[in-house]
Design an enzyme around this catalytic site. Structure first.
Site, mmCIF file in Angstrom:
data_model
loop_
_atom_site.group_PDB
_atom_site.id
_atom_site.type_symbol
_atom_site.label_atom_id
_atom_site.label_comp_id
_atom_site.label_asym_id
_atom_site.label_seq_id
_atom_site.Cartn_x
_atom_site.Cartn_y
_atom_site.Cartn_z
ATOM 1 N N ALA A 157 -22.137 23.728 -1.177
ATOM 2 C CA ALA A 157 -21.131 24.061 -2.189
ATOM 3 C C ALA A 157 -19.845 24.607 -1.566
ATOM 4 O O ALA A 157 -18.755 24.391 -2.103
ATOM 5 C CB ALA A 157 -21.706 25.076 -3.168
ATOM 6 N N ALA B 255 -25.872 23.170 -6.456
ATOM 7 C CA ALA B 255 -26.849 24.175 -6.894
ATOM 8 C C ALA B 255 -26.886 25.299 -5.865
ATOM 9 O O ALA B 255 -27.196 25.061 -4.694
ATOM 10 C CB ALA B 255 -28.237 23.554 -7.043
ATOM 11 N N ILE C 215 -28.741 28.711 -5.227
ATOM 12 C CA ILE C 215 -29.922 29.420 -5.718
ATOM 13 C C ILE C 215 -30.100 30.704 -4.915
ATOM 14 O O ILE C 215 -30.098 30.676 -3.677
ATOM 15 C CB ILE C 215 -31.171 28.514 -5.611
ATOM 16 C CG1 ILE C 215 -30.936 27.231 -6.430
ATOM 17 C CG2 ILE C 215 -32.422 29.252 -6.097
ATOM 18 C CD1 ILE C 215 -31.998 26.172 -6.269
ATOM 19 N N HIS D 54 -25.706 35.978 1.048
ATOM 20 C CA HIS D 54 -25.035 34.690 1.228
ATOM 21 C C HIS D 54 -24.825 33.995 -0.123
ATOM 22 O O HIS D 54 -23.795 33.349 -0.347
ATOM 23 C CB HIS D 54 -25.868 33.801 2.157
ATOM 24 C CG HIS D 54 -25.110 32.631 2.713
ATOM 25 N ND1 HIS D 54 -23.895 32.771 3.340
ATOM 26 C CD2 HIS D 54 -25.387 31.312 2.730
ATOM 27 C CE1 HIS D 54 -23.462 31.589 3.714
ATOM 28 N NE2 HIS D 54 -24.342 30.682 3.343
HETATM 29 N N1 INI Z 1 -24.998 25.786 -0.243
HETATM 30 C C1 INI Z 1 -25.329 25.379 -1.490
HETATM 31 O O1 INI Z 1 -24.776 24.371 -1.986
HETATM 32 N N2 INI Z 1 -26.296 26.036 -2.177
HETATM 33 C C2 INI Z 1 -26.918 27.150 -1.694
HETATM 34 O O2 INI Z 1 -27.801 27.700 -2.394
HETATM 35 C C3 INI Z 1 -26.564 27.607 -0.403
HETATM 36 N N3 INI Z 1 -27.205 28.761 0.152
HETATM 37 O O3 INI Z 1 -27.936 29.459 -0.565
HETATM 38 O O4 INI Z 1 -27.038 29.083 1.330
HETATM 39 C C4 INI Z 1 -25.582 26.876 0.317
HETATM 40 N N4 INI Z 1 -25.223 27.246 1.568
HETATM 41 C C5 INI Z 1 -24.523 26.372 2.465
HETATM 42 C C6 INI Z 1 -23.025 26.468 2.326
HETATM 43 O O5 INI Z 1 -22.576 25.888 1.108
HETATM 44 C C7 INI Z 1 -22.354 25.726 3.470
HETATM 45 O O6 INI Z 1 -22.698 24.366 3.433
HETATM 46 C C8 INI Z 1 -22.738 26.295 4.836
HETATM 47 O O7 INI Z 1 -22.586 27.692 4.824
HETATM 48 C C9 INI Z 1 -21.857 25.692 5.939
HETATM 49 O O8 INI Z 1 -20.495 25.991 5.697
#
Ligand code: INI
Length: 155
Positions: A58, A82, A84, A90
């Site tokens: 996201a 999503a 969660i 984080h």
């Molecule tokens: N990305 C999501 O789309 N959903 C999540 O629940 C999530 N969690 O919980 O960590 C998540 N993390 C990844 C983030 O969006 C990045 O892709 C990552 O941090 C690299 O920049």
């Protein structure tokens, strides 16, 4: 006094929609994508032009939404994801920053950027919103995009 009511409907002749979907929690997000594309295809048939871009998570969605918006090729962008809650903070960063980024893209680009990134405490709550007992937020977001395109054309 007369009130000139401005509102959108769903009777568009055609629409070009950019979908941005995040691979993180893709088990859920795929159902949101299916819900959104189903609505667009049933509403507009061949007159729906749909591009789908997958991002890692996201947090990456706002930049891709921005590139799509800047291309000038889309009437609206629908973002599906999503987030969660886990046991670390984080969750809050991902949920807040993605929402903030998408709102900025919509305001600066001047097109609807519909945020259908679920933010839930549990996987069950996400499943409920991805085509089970609380509907399909991807489908709702696609309807929202069509309504906004229609409304903006009348302003
Ligand atoms: N990305 C999501 O789309 N959903 C999540 O629940 C999530 N969690 O919980 O960590 C998540 N993390 C990844 C983030 O969006 C990045 O892709 C990552 O941090 C690299 O920049």
């Amino acid at each position: 006094m007369s009130v000139n009511v401005l509102e959108g409907d769903f009777r568009l002749e055609k629409a070009s929609i950019g979908l941005v979907a995040s691979r993180f929690n893709s088990f859920i997000v795929q159902s949101l994508v299916d819900g959104a594309t189903d609505v667009l295809q049933r509403q507009l048939g061949d007159q729906a032009a749909i591009d789908l871009a997958w991002v890692p998570g996201a947090l990456e969605a706002p930049l891709v939404a921005r590139k799509m918006a800047d291309s000038g090729r889309y009437d609206a962008i629908v973002v599906l994801g999503a987030v969660i809650r886990g046991s670390t903070p984080h969750f809050d960063i991902v949920a807040n920053e993605s929402a903030k980024g998408l709102a900025q893209v919509s305001m600066s680009a001047g097109i609807p950027v519909i945020n259908a990134i679920l933010t839930t405490n549990t996987i069950e709550q996400a499943i409920e919103r991805a085509g089970t007992k609380a509907g399909n937020k991807g489908a709702e977001a696609a309807m929202g995009a069509l309504e906004m395109i229609s409304l903006l054309a009348r302003l």
